[in-house]
Motif scaffolding. Structure first.
Motif, PDB file in Angstrom:
ATOM      1  N   TYR A 162      18.119   5.484  -4.845  1.00 38.61           N
ATOM      2  CA  TYR A 162      18.187   6.725  -5.606  1.00 38.61           C
ATOM      3  C   TYR A 162      17.847   7.883  -4.666  1.00 38.61           C
ATOM      4  N   VAL A 209      11.853   9.509 -13.202  1.00 38.93           N
ATOM      5  CA  VAL A 209      11.769   9.631 -11.742  1.00 38.93           C
ATOM      6  C   VAL A 209      10.670   8.736 -11.168  1.00 38.93           C
ATOM      7  N   ASN A 224      20.878  12.138  -7.547  1.00 35.19           N
ATOM      8  CA  ASN A 224      20.421  13.155  -8.505  1.00 35.19           C
ATOM      9  C   ASN A 224      20.535  14.497  -7.800  1.00 35.19           C
ATOM     10  N   LEU A 282      16.397  17.441 -10.296  1.00 34.09           N
ATOM     11  CA  LEU A 282      15.594  16.586 -11.156  1.00 34.09           C
ATOM     12  C   LEU A 282      15.370  17.165 -12.549  1.00 34.09           C
ATOM     13  N   ALA A 341      13.513   4.854  -4.177  1.00 37.51           N
ATOM     14  CA  ALA A 341      13.781   6.277  -3.974  1.00 37.51           C
ATOM     15  C   ALA A 341      13.919   6.605  -2.496  1.00 37.51           C
ATOM     16  N   LEU A 397      16.798  11.476  -4.014  1.00 33.40           N
ATOM     17  CA  LEU A 397      16.073  12.548  -4.681  1.00 33.40           C
ATOM     18  C   LEU A 397      15.816  13.688  -3.696  1.00 33.40           C
ATOM     19  N   PHE A 422       9.670  13.608 -15.417  1.00 34.76           N
ATOM     20  CA  PHE A 422       9.278  12.940 -14.177  1.00 34.76           C
ATOM     21  C   PHE A 422       8.673  11.575 -14.476  1.00 34.76           C
ATOM     22  N   ASN A 462      18.562   7.184 -15.022  1.00 32.98           N
ATOM     23  CA  ASN A 462      17.943   6.541 -13.857  1.00 32.98           C
ATOM     24  C   ASN A 462      17.193   5.286 -14.285  1.00 32.98           C
ATOM     25  N   ARG A 520      11.092  16.858  -5.642  1.00 35.53           N
ATOM     26  CA  ARG A 520       9.950  15.943  -5.811  1.00 35.53           C
ATOM     27  C   ARG A 520       8.648  16.722  -5.660  1.00 35.53           C
ATOM     28  N   VAL A 569      18.866  13.018 -14.733  1.00 33.32           N
ATOM     29  CA  VAL A 569      18.092  11.845 -14.285  1.00 33.32           C
ATOM     30  C   VAL A 569      17.849  10.829 -15.401  1.00 33.32           C
TER      31      VAL A 569
END
Length: 301
Positions: free
Chosen positions: A142, A182, A114, A117, A191, A144, A178, A125, A149, A122
């Motif tokens: 994944y 995510v 990604n 984000l 992640a 990130l 998110f 995902n 984040r 995303v």
């Protein structure tokens, strides 16, 4: 699907959507109508519709096959998402799984990158299963950006949430993104958060390019003497090649975004890297060269 080869690396384009998004002046607000009407800078009708003044763009994922691994770069919007602040993405029903399955099985994906984000990077995902969201690619790591984040995770409570620089409605939408696209990946232990730079294999390196978001990044490819760079949302339109100081309306730190764009484009021009932005319609990728105060594109088809 379209295929590009960079040395020993195969790149396949999976197009989720291509067409008008919004008035061009809204997407890159720092430019007047004449800048968009310059056919050399913004080829019509692939990137701009002169009749309606619309920006033409794409939602897409890139499949990268390198050193026996399958890597996805960004995952589009996804299906069935609550995105009330973005009507184009709200409860969208697309055909991405069918497109991807034509060349890649979800269980065969080794890594998902990604570049940042935002919702349209995303979405796939995760997929819905039994009333919850689960990782679409069960065997993938994944990647990130750690700075994203820290910024977008509601639990992190970034100081910017308490400021006036960002509309609260945007925070509400980012929280939805998110939560469904995510957080399930993090909860599943898939992640990998990174900062600075990170090598993913002999030909692939992630590097920070902040500004569009705090963790905005690029993925560089170098193989058998050839180079490419996935630039995410450093650019939304070819108009930003001719006018590299101009940002999209989505860039959070305007000065930093412009500096990252210029740095990446200057290196691409100097090293003849193939530039692959996340949202270019038409050919979707170009080699760039210096042209006056900006850059020009040699489209790769």
């Amino acid at each position: 699907m379209e295929r590009i080869v960079v040395g020993n690396v195969e790149i396949i384009r999976v197009l989720e959507y291509q067409g008008p998004f919004a008035p061009a002046a809204r997407i890159v607000p720092g430019l007047d109508e004449q800048a968009w009407a310059d056919g050399d800078a913004v080829p019509a009708p692939e990137h701009y519709d002169p009749a309606s003044g619309s920006y033409i763009g794409a939602l897409q994922t890139w499949v990268v096959r390198s050193a026996g691994r399958t890597v996805l770069v960004d995952t589009g919007v996804g299906d069935g998402r609550e995105r009330p602040g973005t009507p184009m993405f709200h409860r969208r029903e697309g055909h991405f799984p069918e497109l991807l399955a034509a060349g890649v099985r979800p269980e065969d994906v080794d890594a998902v990158v990604n570049t940042h984000l935002h919702a349209d990077h995303v979405g796939w995902n995760t997929t819905g299963k039994d009333g919850s969201w689960v990782p679409t690619f069960p065997n993938a790591e994944y990647y990130l950006p750690a700075a994203d984040r820290a910024f977008f995770d509601p639990a992190a409570r970034h100081p910017a949430r308490d400021g006036a620089a960002v509309d609260p409605a945007r925070w509400a939408e980012w929280d939805l993104v998110f939560e469904d696209s995510v957080a399930p990946v993090i909860a599943a232990g898939q992640a990998v958060q990174w900062s600075g730079s990170l090598r993913l294999g002999p030909a692939l390196v992630l590097e920070e390019a902040p500004g569009h978001t705090p963790g905005s990044s690029v993925l560089r490819v170098e193989s058998a003497g050839e180079r490419a760079v996935f630039v995410g949302d450093l650019m939304h339109s070819p108009v930003q090649l001719a006018h590299p100081s101009c940002n999209s309306c989505f860039c959070l730190d305007q000065a930093q975004a412009a500096a990252s764009r210029l740095r990446v484009l200057e290196r691409a021009a100097a090293e003849r890297e193939l530039v692959i932005p996340a949202h270019f319609a038409g050919a979707g990728a170009a080699r760039v060269r210096k042209a006056g105060a900006g850059f020009a594109a040699d489209w790769v088809r």
